[in-house]
Design an enzyme around this catalytic site. Structure first.
Site, PDB file in Angstrom:
ATOM      1  N   LYS A  83       0.857  -1.191   0.000  1.00  0.00           N
ATOM      2  CA  LYS A  83       0.000   0.000   0.000  1.00  0.00           C
ATOM      3  C   LYS A  83       0.890   1.237   0.000  1.00  0.00           C
ATOM      4  O   LYS A  83       1.752   1.386   0.879  1.00  0.00           O
ATOM      5  CB  LYS A  83      -0.825  -0.028   1.281  1.00  0.00           C
ATOM      6  CG  LYS A  83      -2.259   0.417   1.134  1.00  0.00           C
ATOM      7  CD  LYS A  83      -2.943   0.158   2.467  1.00  0.00           C
ATOM      8  CE  LYS A  83      -4.308   0.708   2.496  1.00  0.00           C
ATOM      9  NZ  LYS A  83      -4.875   0.652   3.861  1.00  0.00           N
TER      10      LYS A  83
HETATM   11  C1  E4P Z   1      -8.240   0.971   4.310  1.00  0.00           C
HETATM   12  O1  E4P Z   1      -7.496   0.644   3.428  1.00  0.00           O
HETATM   13  C2  E4P Z   1      -8.207   2.318   4.913  1.00  0.00           C
HETATM   14  O2  E4P Z   1      -6.971   2.569   5.490  1.00  0.00           O
HETATM   15  C3  E4P Z   1      -9.333   2.433   5.915  1.00  0.00           C
HETATM   16  O3  E4P Z   1     -10.527   1.972   5.309  1.00  0.00           O
HETATM   17  C4  E4P Z   1      -9.510   3.822   6.454  1.00  0.00           C
HETATM   18  O4  E4P Z   1     -10.674   3.872   7.247  1.00  0.00           O
HETATM   19  P1  E4P Z   1     -10.983   5.080   8.257  1.00  0.00           P
HETATM   20  O5  E4P Z   1     -11.218   6.306   7.458  1.00  0.00           O
HETATM   21  O6  E4P Z   1     -12.225   4.645   8.983  1.00  0.00           O
HETATM   22  O7  E4P Z   1      -9.786   5.206   9.166  1.00  0.00           O
END
Ligand code: E4P
Length: 218
Positions: A83
């Protein structure tokens, strides 16, 4: 639509995987911090349970640093998706890692043109954060519709839309209607998707009637 589970909590992943609800997992530094465990150990544990893509986020800010971290993370298992953030450095790292056959999830996407850039950089997944846009009174799901329309215009873009920052069952329903490829869902929201008060009421009534028969199965 594929379901990824948005957590670094092994027990949660195990339970949801037993129900066949986990096509992949996404983690981020905040989710890892919550566990208090070592990132490498968490990733190994997740990859032992889940065959689908497991996102592991880099923390370097420059492309060479992201590439070095990404290559290290990718050695954990074949199903690691590295990522990277949606920055110019992140896109350089995305192109490099993609060319080496490593899956890349480009994260922190908040606009349709950013998603177009990630598509051109060869991302395996683009992660638009719908909940964080909703928090600013901007409809996050409008962004998913725009990205779907753009990607559908170009056969050369093979990037999958991974709806992230999901906060409610309604986000999931809308993502499916719009034709998003993947939704990454926190365990609590995944459980909400299963629940319906009429299911609980119906089950209680069936069991009460069954008890009246005085019978047992088996
Ligand atoms: C996933 O890849 C993201 O990091 C995550 O969904 C972020 O979610 P949040 O905005 O609830 O922290």
């Amino acid at each position: 639509m594929k379901f990824f589970v948005d957590t670094a909590d092994i027990d949660e992943i195990k339970e949801l995987a037993e129900a066949g609800l986990v096509d992949g997992v996404t983690t981020n530094p905040s989710l890892v911090a919550k566990t208090g465990r070592k990132f490498g150990d968490i990733l190994k544990d997740i990859c032992d349970i889940v065959d689908g893509p497991v996102s592991a986020e880099v923390t370097a800010l420059d492309a060479p640093g992201m590439i070095a971290q990404g290559e290290k993370l990718a050695k954990t298992a074949d199903n690691i998706a590295v990522k990277v953030p949606l920055t110019i450095e992140g896109l350089k790292a995305c192109r490099h890692l993609t060319d080496k056959g490593i899956m890349v999830n480009v994260t922190l996407c908040f606009s349709a043109v950013q998603a177009l850039m990630a598509g051109k950089a060869g991302a395996t997944f683009i992660s638009p954060f719908v909940g964080r846009l909703d928090d600013l009174a901007i409809d996050g799901m409008d962004l998913i519709a725009e990205i779907r329309a753009i990607y559908d215009n170009y056969d050369s873009i093979t990037t999958e839309i991974l709806v992230a920052s999901v906060r409610s069952p309604n986000h999931v329903a809308q993502a499916a209607i719009m034709g998003a490829d993947v939704c990454t869902i926190p365990p609590s929201t995944l459980r909400q998707l299963i629940k319906h008060p009429l299911t609980d009421i119906g089950l209680a009534a069936f069991l009460a009637d069954w008890e009246k028969t005085g019978q047992e199965i088996g």
